[in-house]
Design a protein around this motif. Structure first.
Motif, PDB file in Angstrom:
ATOM      1  N   ALA A  16       0.817  -1.210   0.000  1.00 47.43           N
ATOM      2  CA  ALA A  16       0.000   0.000   0.000  1.00 47.43           C
ATOM      3  C   ALA A  16       0.859   1.273   0.000  1.00 47.43           C
ATOM      4  N   GLU A  17       1.786   1.373   0.943  1.00 44.59           N
ATOM      5  CA  GLU A  17       2.560   2.614   1.092  1.00 44.59           C
ATOM      6  C   GLU A  17       3.491   2.842  -0.113  1.00 44.59           C
ATOM      7  N   GLY A  18       4.237   1.814  -0.466  1.00 44.42           N
ATOM      8  CA  GLY A  18       5.162   1.944  -1.597  1.00 44.42           C
ATOM      9  C   GLY A  18       4.421   2.186  -2.899  1.00 44.42           C
ATOM     10  N   VAL A  58       5.467   3.074 -15.171  1.00 44.01           N
ATOM     11  CA  VAL A  58       5.967   2.308 -14.026  1.00 44.01           C
ATOM     12  C   VAL A  58       6.490   0.952 -14.500  1.00 44.01           C
ATOM     13  N   LEU A  59       7.729   0.649 -14.108  1.00 47.17           N
ATOM     14  CA  LEU A  59       8.358  -0.617 -14.487  1.00 47.17           C
ATOM     15  C   LEU A  59       8.316  -1.589 -13.316  1.00 47.17           C
ATOM     16  N   SER A  60       8.774  -2.818 -13.551  1.00 45.46           N
ATOM     17  CA  SER A  60       8.754  -3.819 -12.475  1.00 45.46           C
ATOM     18  C   SER A  60      10.024  -4.656 -12.548  1.00 45.46           C
ATOM     19  N   ALA A  61      10.441  -5.170 -11.394  1.00 44.69           N
ATOM     20  CA  ALA A  61      11.653  -6.004 -11.367  1.00 44.69           C
ATOM     21  C   ALA A  61      11.721  -6.774 -10.060  1.00 44.69           C
ATOM     22  N   GLU A  62      12.492  -7.836 -10.080  1.00 47.70           N
ATOM     23  CA  GLU A  62      12.871  -8.481  -8.818  1.00 47.70           C
ATOM     24  C   GLU A  62      13.729  -7.430  -8.086  1.00 47.70           C
ATOM     25  N   SER A  63      13.633  -7.385  -6.753  1.00 48.21           N
ATOM     26  CA  SER A  63      14.193  -6.237  -6.023  1.00 48.21           C
ATOM     27  C   SER A  63      15.667  -5.968  -6.324  1.00 48.21           C
ATOM     28  N   THR A  64      16.527  -7.003  -6.341  1.00 48.84           N
ATOM     29  CA  THR A  64      17.961  -6.744  -6.564  1.00 48.84           C
ATOM     30  C   THR A  64      18.189  -6.090  -7.919  1.00 48.84           C
ATOM     31  N   GLU A  65      17.515  -6.580  -8.943  1.00 45.70           N
ATOM     32  CA  GLU A  65      17.662  -5.986 -10.286  1.00 45.70           C
ATOM     33  C   GLU A  65      17.177  -4.544 -10.270  1.00 45.70           C
ATOM     34  N   GLY A  66      16.056  -4.319  -9.617  1.00 47.20           N
ATOM     35  CA  GLY A  66      15.494  -2.964  -9.539  1.00 47.20           C
ATOM     36  C   GLY A  66      16.436  -2.013  -8.824  1.00 47.20           C
ATOM     37  N   VAL A  67      17.041  -2.484  -7.730  1.00 50.71           N
ATOM     38  CA  VAL A  67      17.961  -1.642  -6.954  1.00 50.71           C
ATOM     39  C   VAL A  67      19.186  -1.301  -7.802  1.00 50.71           C
ATOM     40  N   LEU A  68      19.716  -2.297  -8.516  1.00 48.12           N
ATOM     41  CA  LEU A  68      20.923  -2.066  -9.324  1.00 48.12           C
ATOM     42  C   LEU A  68      20.680  -1.008 -10.402  1.00 48.12           C
ATOM     43  N   SER A  69      19.443  -0.930 -10.891  1.00 51.70           N
ATOM     44  CA  SER A  69      19.174   0.007 -11.992  1.00 51.70           C
ATOM     45  C   SER A  69      18.735   1.386 -11.493  1.00 51.70           C
ATOM     46  N   ALA A  70      18.683   1.577 -10.168  1.00 51.27           N
ATOM     47  CA  ALA A  70      18.116   2.830  -9.641  1.00 51.27           C
ATOM     48  C   ALA A  70      19.185   3.772  -9.098  1.00 51.27           C
ATOM     49  N   ASP A  71      18.865   5.094  -9.102  1.00 49.09           N
ATOM     50  CA  ASP A  71      19.715   6.078  -8.405  1.00 49.09           C
ATOM     51  C   ASP A  71      19.312   6.099  -6.938  1.00 49.09           C
ATOM     52  N   ILE A  72      18.017   5.991  -6.721  1.00 53.73           N
ATOM     53  CA  ILE A  72      17.468   6.114  -5.368  1.00 53.73           C
ATOM     54  C   ILE A  72      16.586   4.897  -5.094  1.00 53.73           C
ATOM     55  N   VAL A  73      16.750   4.326  -3.908  1.00 50.51           N
ATOM     56  CA  VAL A  73      15.952   3.154  -3.526  1.00 50.51           C
ATOM     57  C   VAL A  73      15.080   3.554  -2.343  1.00 50.51           C
ATOM     58  N   VAL A  74      13.834   3.127  -2.385  1.00 52.30           N
ATOM     59  CA  VAL A  74      12.893   3.438  -1.306  1.00 52.30           C
ATOM     60  C   VAL A  74      12.430   2.108  -0.721  1.00 52.30           C
ATOM     61  N   LEU A  75      12.512   2.004   0.604  1.00 56.72           N
ATOM     62  CA  LEU A  75      12.166   0.738   1.263  1.00 56.72           C
ATOM     63  C   LEU A  75      10.820   0.867   1.949  1.00 56.72           C
ATOM     64  N   THR A  76       9.853   0.056   1.512  1.00 56.54           N
ATOM     65  CA  THR A  76       8.507   0.086   2.101  1.00 56.54           C
ATOM     66  C   THR A  76       8.054  -1.340   2.392  1.00 56.54           C
ATOM     67  N   VAL A  77       8.697  -1.953   3.355  1.00 53.80           N
ATOM     68  CA  VAL A  77       8.300  -3.310   3.779  1.00 53.80           C
ATOM     69  C   VAL A  77       7.973  -3.266   5.272  1.00 53.80           C
ATOM     70  N   PRO A  78       7.237  -4.263   5.778  1.00 53.42           N
ATOM     71  CA  PRO A  78       6.936  -4.284   7.209  1.00 53.42           C
ATOM     72  C   PRO A  78       8.224  -4.382   8.041  1.00 53.42           C
ATOM     73  N   PHE A  79       8.146  -3.887   9.273  1.00 55.19           N
ATOM     74  CA  PHE A  79       9.312  -3.878  10.177  1.00 55.19           C
ATOM     75  C   PHE A  79       9.943  -5.269  10.290  1.00 55.19           C
ATOM     76  N   VAL A 142       2.745   9.466   6.770  1.00 52.34           N
ATOM     77  CA  VAL A 142       1.767   9.701   5.690  1.00 52.34           C
ATOM     78  C   VAL A 142       1.083   8.383   5.346  1.00 52.34           C
ATOM     79  N   SER A 143      -0.237   8.371   5.406  1.00 49.66           N
ATOM     80  CA  SER A 143      -0.933   7.101   5.173  1.00 49.66           C
ATOM     81  C   SER A 143      -0.989   6.758   3.690  1.00 49.66           C
ATOM     82  N   ALA A 144      -0.969   5.464   3.441  1.00 55.19           N
ATOM     83  CA  ALA A 144      -1.054   4.954   2.075  1.00 55.19           C
ATOM     84  C   ALA A 144      -2.342   5.410   1.412  1.00 55.19           C
ATOM     85  N   HIS A 145      -3.390   5.412   2.192  1.00 51.90           N
ATOM     86  CA  HIS A 145      -4.704   5.809   1.680  1.00 51.90           C
ATOM     87  C   HIS A 145      -4.644   7.218   1.075  1.00 51.90           C
TER      88      HIS A 145
END
Ligand SMILES: NC(=O)c1ccc[n+]([C@@H]2O[C@H](COP(=O)([O-])OP(=O)(O)OC[C@H]3O[C@@H](n4cnc5c(N)ncnc54)[C@H](OP(=O)(O)O)[C@@H]3O)[C@@H](O)[C@H]2O)c1
Length: 223
Positions: A16-18, A58-79, A142-145
């Motif tokens: 939701a948040e990401g 909006v593109l999609s990737a397995e996380s490691t591939e996505g991170v490698l191709s990004a300048d900035i990474v945003v982490l939105t997973v549960p604690f 900031v709520s996802a909603h």
């Protein structure tokens, strides 16, 4: 206004948040990739956001591939998944900015502040990654909603903390590109304020029977 276009991977952007942040940054014009442990899940989430935007931004990737191709990474997973996820992405993250949105909620008592031993869970991420990754704390309040509702102006400030000043400014810039006011709250240790506030906001939502309470910092010059 000149605005830099970033390549952003939102790890956990299937949630939701990401998803809300990805939607807003893609609408602004950034190159956004949804990162997931499951590439099919990332594809489906990206397709849903693209349908809302009427584009293929909006593109999609397995996380490691996505991170490698990004300048900035945003982490939105549960604690519960935060440190294992970061550990798995440690190599791919080197040299990048990581914006961590994690709130250290421990179900079922999510309206009670339950900080980890390190106080701030985002400081723990910076320690794990080392100084070659510039970790920024932002968006915990900031709520996802609210993020998903593009027609509505969000009545909430974003507290942005980081030890690196340029990374902090990037966090503030990305808050603005998501339609929010980012507030410089200083060093990463101050992230504990935003991480703690979320439980109080969850309490406020329940007590006052409102969906999305938020925070505002007063006394600042108007932009
Ligand atoms: N929801 C809100 O309103 C809100 C507001 C402020 C801050 N936050 C914070 O933002 C973060 C994400 O919140 P959310 O509500 O979007 O969470 P969510 O929907 O429960 O999870 C987001 C994504 O994280 C991945 N994930 C789930 N469990 C995981 C695990 N154990 N290990 C690694 N990855 C896992 C999943 O992606 P894949 O299966 O695709 O990998 C999932 O789609 C949390 O830390 C939350 O406290 C949320």
């Amino acid at each position: 206004m000149n605005s830099k276009i970033y390549s952003i991977c939102v790890v956990g952007g299937t949630g939701a948040e990401g998803g809300g942040l990805a939607l807003r940054w893609a609408k602004h014009g950034h190159r956004v990739t949804i990162g997931s442990r499951d590439v099919e899940k990332a594809k489906a989430a990206a397709a849903e956001l693209n349908a809302r935007l009427g584009s293929e931004l909006v593109l999609s990737a397995e996380s490691t591939e996505g991170v490698l191709s990004a300048d900035i990474v945003v982490l939105t997973v549960p604690f519960s998944g935060q440190l294992p996820t970061v550990e798995g992405l440690k190599q791919a993250l080197q040299g990048k900015i990581l914006i961590d949105v994690t709130v250290p909620l421990v179900p079922p008592k999510v309206s009670k502040v339950q900080l980890p031993e390190s106080d701030s869970c985002v400081v723990a991420v910076q320690r794990l990654l080392g100084e070659q990754v510039r970790v920024v704390s932002a968006f915990q309040n900031v709520s996802a909603h609210k993020l998903k509702n593009l027609d509505h102006e969000i009545d909430c400030d974003v507290l942005v903390a980081a030890d690196d000043k340029d990374a902090r400014l990037t966090g503030i810039e990305l808050a603005r590109h998501a339609g929010l006011r980012g507030i410089d709250v200083g060093v990463l240790a101050n992230s504990v304020v935003a991480e703690s506030l979320t439980s109080a906001l969850i309490w406020i939502n329940k007590f006052y029977k409102v969906p999305d309470s938020g925070i505002r910092i007063t006394g600042l010059p108007t932009e």
